[in-house]
Motif scaffolding. Sequence first.
Motif, PDB file in Angstrom:
ATOM      1  N   LYS A 738       0.841  -1.189   0.000  1.00 40.40           N
ATOM      2  CA  LYS A 738       0.000   0.000   0.000  1.00 40.40           C
ATOM      3  C   LYS A 738       0.877   1.239   0.000  1.00 40.40           C
ATOM      4  O   LYS A 738       1.916   1.269   0.637  1.00 40.40           O
ATOM      5  N   PHE A 739       0.424   2.270  -0.689  1.00 42.46           N
ATOM      6  CA  PHE A 739       1.177   3.506  -0.821  1.00 42.46           C
ATOM      7  C   PHE A 739       0.481   4.589   0.011  1.00 42.46           C
ATOM      8  O   PHE A 739      -0.693   4.915  -0.233  1.00 42.46           O
ATOM      9  N   LYS A 740       1.206   5.145   0.975  1.00 41.43           N
ATOM     10  CA  LYS A 740       0.598   6.158   1.831  1.00 41.43           C
ATOM     11  C   LYS A 740       1.633   7.204   2.211  1.00 41.43           C
ATOM     12  O   LYS A 740       2.823   7.056   1.956  1.00 41.43           O
ATOM     13  N   GLY A 741       1.158   8.272   2.821  1.00 39.36           N
ATOM     14  CA  GLY A 741       2.041   9.356   3.222  1.00 39.36           C
ATOM     15  C   GLY A 741       2.527  10.155   2.015  1.00 39.36           C
ATOM     16  O   GLY A 741       1.959  10.101   0.908  1.00 39.36           O
ATOM     17  N   LEU A 742       3.594  10.932   2.236  1.00 34.45           N
ATOM     18  CA  LEU A 742       4.130  11.768   1.152  1.00 34.45           C
ATOM     19  C   LEU A 742       4.613  10.927  -0.015  1.00 34.45           C
ATOM     20  O   LEU A 742       4.357  11.217  -1.172  1.00 34.45           O
ATOM     21  N   TRP A 743       5.370   9.848   0.316  1.00 31.94           N
ATOM     22  CA  TRP A 743       5.883   9.015  -0.778  1.00 31.94           C
ATOM     23  C   TRP A 743       4.750   8.309  -1.506  1.00 31.94           C
ATOM     24  O   TRP A 743       4.788   8.108  -2.728  1.00 31.94           O
ATOM     25  N   LYS A 750       1.123   9.932  -9.357  1.00 30.42           N
ATOM     26  CA  LYS A 750       2.134   9.974 -10.427  1.00 30.42           C
ATOM     27  C   LYS A 750       2.645  11.391 -10.647  1.00 30.42           C
ATOM     28  O   LYS A 750       2.866  11.837 -11.770  1.00 30.42           O
ATOM     29  N   GLU A 751       2.857  12.121  -9.556  1.00 34.70           N
ATOM     30  CA  GLU A 751       3.325  13.497  -9.607  1.00 34.70           C
ATOM     31  C   GLU A 751       4.452  13.712  -8.602  1.00 34.70           C
ATOM     32  O   GLU A 751       4.434  13.135  -7.512  1.00 34.70           O
ATOM     33  N   SER A 752       5.411  14.554  -8.978  1.00 37.71           N
ATOM     34  CA  SER A 752       6.537  14.864  -8.100  1.00 37.71           C
ATOM     35  C   SER A 752       6.121  15.881  -7.043  1.00 37.71           C
ATOM     36  O   SER A 752       5.251  16.726  -7.291  1.00 37.71           O
ATOM     37  N   ILE A 753       6.767  15.818  -5.877  1.00 38.87           N
ATOM     38  CA  ILE A 753       6.504  16.793  -4.815  1.00 38.87           C
ATOM     39  C   ILE A 753       7.795  17.086  -4.067  1.00 38.87           C
ATOM     40  O   ILE A 753       8.733  16.300  -4.090  1.00 38.87           O
ATOM     41  N   PHE A 754       7.836  18.264  -3.416  1.00 40.00           N
ATOM     42  CA  PHE A 754       8.872  18.531  -2.437  1.00 40.00           C
ATOM     43  C   PHE A 754       8.291  19.430  -1.350  1.00 40.00           C
ATOM     44  O   PHE A 754       7.395  20.244  -1.623  1.00 40.00           O
ATOM     45  N   PHE A 777      11.713  16.908   2.398  1.00 47.37           N
ATOM     46  CA  PHE A 777      11.423  15.716   1.583  1.00 47.37           C
ATOM     47  C   PHE A 777      11.220  16.133   0.127  1.00 47.37           C
ATOM     48  O   PHE A 777      10.625  17.171  -0.165  1.00 47.37           O
ATOM     49  N   VAL A 778      11.783  15.302  -0.805  1.00 47.21           N
ATOM     50  CA  VAL A 778      11.555  15.504  -2.244  1.00 47.21           C
ATOM     51  C   VAL A 778      11.475  14.129  -2.890  1.00 47.21           C
ATOM     52  O   VAL A 778      12.209  13.206  -2.530  1.00 47.21           O
ATOM     53  N   SER A 779      10.551  13.985  -3.857  1.00 50.21           N
ATOM     54  CA  SER A 779      10.367  12.676  -4.496  1.00 50.21           C
ATOM     55  C   SER A 779       9.782  12.856  -5.883  1.00 50.21           C
ATOM     56  O   SER A 779       9.050  13.813  -6.147  1.00 50.21           O
ATOM     57  N   ALA A 780      10.124  11.909  -6.783  1.00 52.35           N
ATOM     58  CA  ALA A 780       9.604  11.923  -8.156  1.00 52.35           C
ATOM     59  C   ALA A 780       9.326  10.488  -8.587  1.00 52.35           C
ATOM     60  O   ALA A 780      10.080   9.572  -8.245  1.00 52.35           O
ATOM     61  N   PRO A 781       8.228  10.281  -9.347  1.00 47.56           N
ATOM     62  CA  PRO A 781       7.938   8.941  -9.867  1.00 47.56           C
ATOM     63  C   PRO A 781       8.777   8.653 -11.101  1.00 47.56           C
ATOM     64  O   PRO A 781       9.106   9.563 -11.867  1.00 47.56           O
ATOM     65  N   ALA A 782       9.152   7.385 -11.294  1.00 49.93           N
ATOM     66  CA  ALA A 782       9.838   6.954 -12.508  1.00 49.93           C
ATOM     67  C   ALA A 782       8.773   6.428 -13.467  1.00 49.93           C
ATOM     68  O   ALA A 782       8.060   5.472 -13.149  1.00 49.93           O
ATOM     69  N   MET A 783       8.641   7.082 -14.614  1.00 52.22           N
ATOM     70  CA  MET A 783       7.557   6.766 -15.544  1.00 52.22           C
ATOM     71  C   MET A 783       8.107   6.372 -16.913  1.00 52.22           C
ATOM     72  O   MET A 783       9.104   6.911 -17.374  1.00 52.22           O
ATOM     73  N   ILE A 784       7.439   5.411 -17.544  1.00 53.99           N
ATOM     74  CA  ILE A 784       7.638   5.105 -18.964  1.00 53.99           C
ATOM     75  C   ILE A 784       6.316   5.435 -19.646  1.00 53.99           C
ATOM     76  O   ILE A 784       5.338   4.705 -19.515  1.00 53.99           O
ATOM     77  N   GLU A 785       6.299   6.584 -20.320  1.00 55.41           N
ATOM     78  CA  GLU A 785       5.054   7.154 -20.834  1.00 55.41           C
ATOM     79  C   GLU A 785       4.110   7.366 -19.654  1.00 55.41           C
ATOM     80  O   GLU A 785       4.423   8.085 -18.726  1.00 55.41           O
ATOM     81  N   ASP A 786       2.920   6.704 -19.630  1.00 59.54           N
ATOM     82  CA  ASP A 786       1.988   6.878 -18.516  1.00 59.54           C
ATOM     83  C   ASP A 786       2.089   5.766 -17.486  1.00 59.54           C
ATOM     84  O   ASP A 786       1.300   5.697 -16.542  1.00 59.54           O
ATOM     85  N   LYS A 787       3.047   4.874 -17.671  1.00 56.16           N
ATOM     86  CA  LYS A 787       3.169   3.712 -16.795  1.00 56.16           C
ATOM     87  C   LYS A 787       4.155   4.007 -15.665  1.00 56.16           C
ATOM     88  O   LYS A 787       5.274   4.445 -15.883  1.00 56.16           O
ATOM     89  N   LEU A 788       3.712   3.763 -14.420  1.00 50.82           N
ATOM     90  CA  LEU A 788       4.561   3.943 -13.243  1.00 50.82           C
ATOM     91  C   LEU A 788       5.462   2.724 -13.079  1.00 50.82           C
ATOM     92  O   LEU A 788       4.970   1.590 -13.007  1.00 50.82           O
ATOM     93  N   VAL A 789       6.789   2.937 -13.041  1.00 46.20           N
ATOM     94  CA  VAL A 789       7.726   1.820 -12.917  1.00 46.20           C
ATOM     95  C   VAL A 789       8.621   1.924 -11.690  1.00 46.20           C
ATOM     96  O   VAL A 789       9.323   0.981 -11.361  1.00 46.20           O
ATOM     97  N   GLU A 810      13.697  14.564 -10.894  1.00 42.40           N
ATOM     98  CA  GLU A 810      12.874  14.103 -12.024  1.00 42.40           C
ATOM     99  C   GLU A 810      13.740  13.609 -13.175  1.00 42.40           C
ATOM    100  O   GLU A 810      13.417  12.603 -13.827  1.00 42.40           O
ATOM    101  N   ARG A 811      14.848  14.280 -13.418  1.00 40.23           N
ATOM    102  CA  ARG A 811      15.757  13.820 -14.480  1.00 40.23           C
ATOM    103  C   ARG A 811      16.371  12.469 -14.129  1.00 40.23           C
ATOM    104  O   ARG A 811      16.521  11.588 -14.980  1.00 40.23           O
ATOM    105  N   LEU A 812      16.741  12.318 -12.849  1.00 39.35           N
ATOM    106  CA  LEU A 812      17.264  11.019 -12.408  1.00 39.35           C
ATOM    107  C   LEU A 812      16.193   9.936 -12.513  1.00 39.35           C
ATOM    108  O   LEU A 812      16.478   8.792 -12.879  1.00 39.35           O
ATOM    109  N   ALA A 813      14.935  10.298 -12.214  1.00 37.74           N
ATOM    110  CA  ALA A 813      13.836   9.331 -12.306  1.00 37.74           C
ATOM    111  C   ALA A 813      13.632   8.875 -13.749  1.00 37.74           C
ATOM    112  O   ALA A 813      13.322   7.708 -14.007  1.00 37.74           O
ATOM    113  N   ASP A 814      13.802   9.804 -14.693  1.00 35.10           N
ATOM    114  CA  ASP A 814      13.688   9.417 -16.107  1.00 35.10           C
ATOM    115  C   ASP A 814      14.754   8.394 -16.477  1.00 35.10           C
ATOM    116  O   ASP A 814      14.473   7.403 -17.166  1.00 35.10           O
ATOM    117  N   LEU A 815      15.997   8.633 -16.037  1.00 36.99           N
ATOM    118  CA  LEU A 815      17.070   7.677 -16.312  1.00 36.99           C
ATOM    119  C   LEU A 815      16.787   6.331 -15.636  1.00 36.99           C
ATOM    120  O   LEU A 815      17.006   5.265 -16.216  1.00 36.99           O
TER     121      LEU A 815
END
Length: 850
Positions: A738-743, A750-754, A777-789, A810-815
């Motif tokens: 389950k996904f909860k809290g800030l992360w 599927k959105e970045s926050i800080f 706290f800072v976090s970004a999702p790693a996405m392939i198109e619209d898919k969360l990976v 976000e750039r690191l998440a893309d890589l």
Amino acid sequence: MQYKKKKKRQDVDESKKSEDIFVEDDNFNEKMHLNEVFKESEGRYKFPINNSKVPMNIFSEDMKILDVNKRLIQLSGYSKKELLSMKLKDIYPESAEILSEGIKKIIEAKKFPIFEVNLHTKKGKIIPVEIVVTELKNYGPKSVFQGTVRDSDALIQIEKALTDIEKSFKTLVETSFDIILLFDRDCRTLYVNPTIEKLSGIPPEDFIGKKFVQLGLSDDLVNLYKETVYKVFETKTDDRVELKLPKGIWIDAFLVPEFDEKGDVKFVIITARDITERKHAEERLRESENKYRGLVNSCVDAVISVDMQMRITMWNPAAERLFGYNEKEILGKSLMTIVPKSYKKEKEKEKGFDEYRKTGASIVIEKTVELEGLRKDGMKIPIELSISSTRVGENENPTAIIRDITERKKMEETLKHSEKYQRTIFSSVHTGIIVVDEKTHEILDVNQVAADLIGVSKEKIMGNICHRYICPADEGKCPISDLDQVVDNSERVLLDVKGNKIPILKTVIPIKLVGRECLLESFIDMTERKKMENALKHSEESFRALSDDSIDLIMRHDREHRHLYVNPIVEKFIGILPEDFIGKTLKEMGFPKDLVKLWEKAIDKVFKTKKNNHIEFELPKGIWIDALLVPEFDEKGDVKIVLTSARDITERKKMETALSWEVSINNALAKLSRNLLSQASIDDISYLVLEHAKDLTCSQYGFVGYINPKTGYLMVPTLKRDFRKELKKKNKKTVFKKFKGLWGCVLNNKESIFTNDPAWDPRSTGTPEDHIAINNFVSAPAMIEDKLVGQIALANADHDYTKKDLDLVERLADLYAIAINRELLEEKIRGSEEKHRKIVEKFLETVSED
């Protein structure tokens, strides 16, 4: 592979099923015999076939389907009854002849062929499949075959992905500015990219399959290339070589071995770059050095070069003749070798060399000085020394031209004696000279400068009375002889021939010439000086008006670092009124010690060197200043005041810092991209990304995880090494369902926050008791198109997170997403290969058991 034995069932209908299969046989006895055989064989094969996850069927030599398993029924859409009434041509209509010919080959050659065919389902769908056909023994008197059907869609997708990767790699290679070649052990060209044609003029296709000797290259070039390629094959290590091609083209070639599965070199990859321009530049440099050396060696004056430690690095033949040392003896020795000991002890003269050695600047550079030189035999000789310096890269290269001035010194000494009388007269001369009889005031003599100033010839001036002619004083009121005034560098007036008054600076000295009391008057024209004083006064007024309105900070300082003038803009810079600076130093005003030290050092340098000085420094409140300090000279040429012009460059510094940060980030991302390609697993990739993310954002904690494609859970391998170390409880989980809290908000939306205040962030669910405190706290999702990976999350940086940090994550998440996608694809390929391997093993084990 072991199968559980299935209990035999007594089923009275089995014979009926067998009878249905062989309904077309004419001979009843033969039919009954076959039924018995089939019943015996059926018990052996039916269980593994029916329970296999791979579609399977059994058919006769005439292509009639004898039995099918559940998986083939599901794949085709037909019922078992329908399939048992059909032949292979009914479900593989385009491939009937291929299968028939293949069965004949099985009977003759005992091989197990694989056929690529299209299966037609009941609903009309066409599925591309592969059929592995094997002959079944002990199934009956006639040949019976088993067909194992494999869905080839997955293999096609894998092949397509591999093809796309190969296309991308080929595009990269063929658009490269470097030449890229592949050679086998026989030095045959297996591949060459199009860049080769630009350098050699030979199309790339002409290289394929050929050796260099077949391309008409010189034997020396061919042999060198062969030796280098063979060396890589033998040593299994990289090599590098520079080669000269036809038409004078030079290349720098880097050879790398490519290994096969056994660890042997399969072929050699060569990356070559055109270095012709560099080679030409080196050749021009050698020619220039040879030309320079020729000029130096033919020079009649001694030419000596030294390094920054004052060691002699060049010594021409004229220097050898002058000082008696040959080049071999003197090179590497100190310049002080040719300087007498008495000179070395003179601190003022030695100071010039020490200053140059330490700072690269000196009062003797670009100047001509006279001093004594010391020959090898101990003789001292007067020399004239001219030193110049050139910069090559980071190094200064001082060069001295030395001339023996022994003869000139002798001539100067002789001239001094012959000019003794003239030197006595003109030793006090400033400019114009007039000799006047002290009693009669008759002008006895006048020099040319004075005559020019008065405006008539010397002959017309001499014999006249000075009163009312060149001096405005009346007769009997001479300031010197009548009024007993002392005139020494006094401002007076000289009358010219037209009666105009000329301001002069005058000195009058009583002298006796041939027993006659006279006055020697010397003076200089102050007309231009007066104009300059007026202009300077006007300039000073203009300067003050300009500086008062200037947007730059303008200041003047004396030798004690006191402020003599500060323009009003200073109040805008640092909030202090300009009048509060006057007569005070920065130290007295309470500025930071480091700033005071920097500022006073900069002012002292201008007073000492008499040159401009440029510095940049930071004021309190983060204001950056670019200051230019300029010397103001007095009449003697000494620095009287230091004038400073300063400008606020805070915004420029911010831009430079931002640009520097962007460059460092791009370099780090490029390095990370290269490293990601070499990682063995998603866990290793996750650790590598986390380390870079923490370093680039100065974060203390963080985690990097990926989404399990089968379960949808977040897998966080990095908690094993990093985050968990600080947790108070052990054995914390690394899989989150389950996904909860800030992360969790990042993953769910599927959105970045800080945030820099997580405790008050409405998206936060709080921090567990056994968890470390989260300050930011800072976090970004790693996405392939619209898919969360996957996800990257960081916490507790040594600064507040900004939009810049978020963009970086976000750039690191893309890589990271690309790396995950690549790894999952490779894992899928490995899984597919393992699946097919198990199928073959299962089949072989089944055959072996039979």
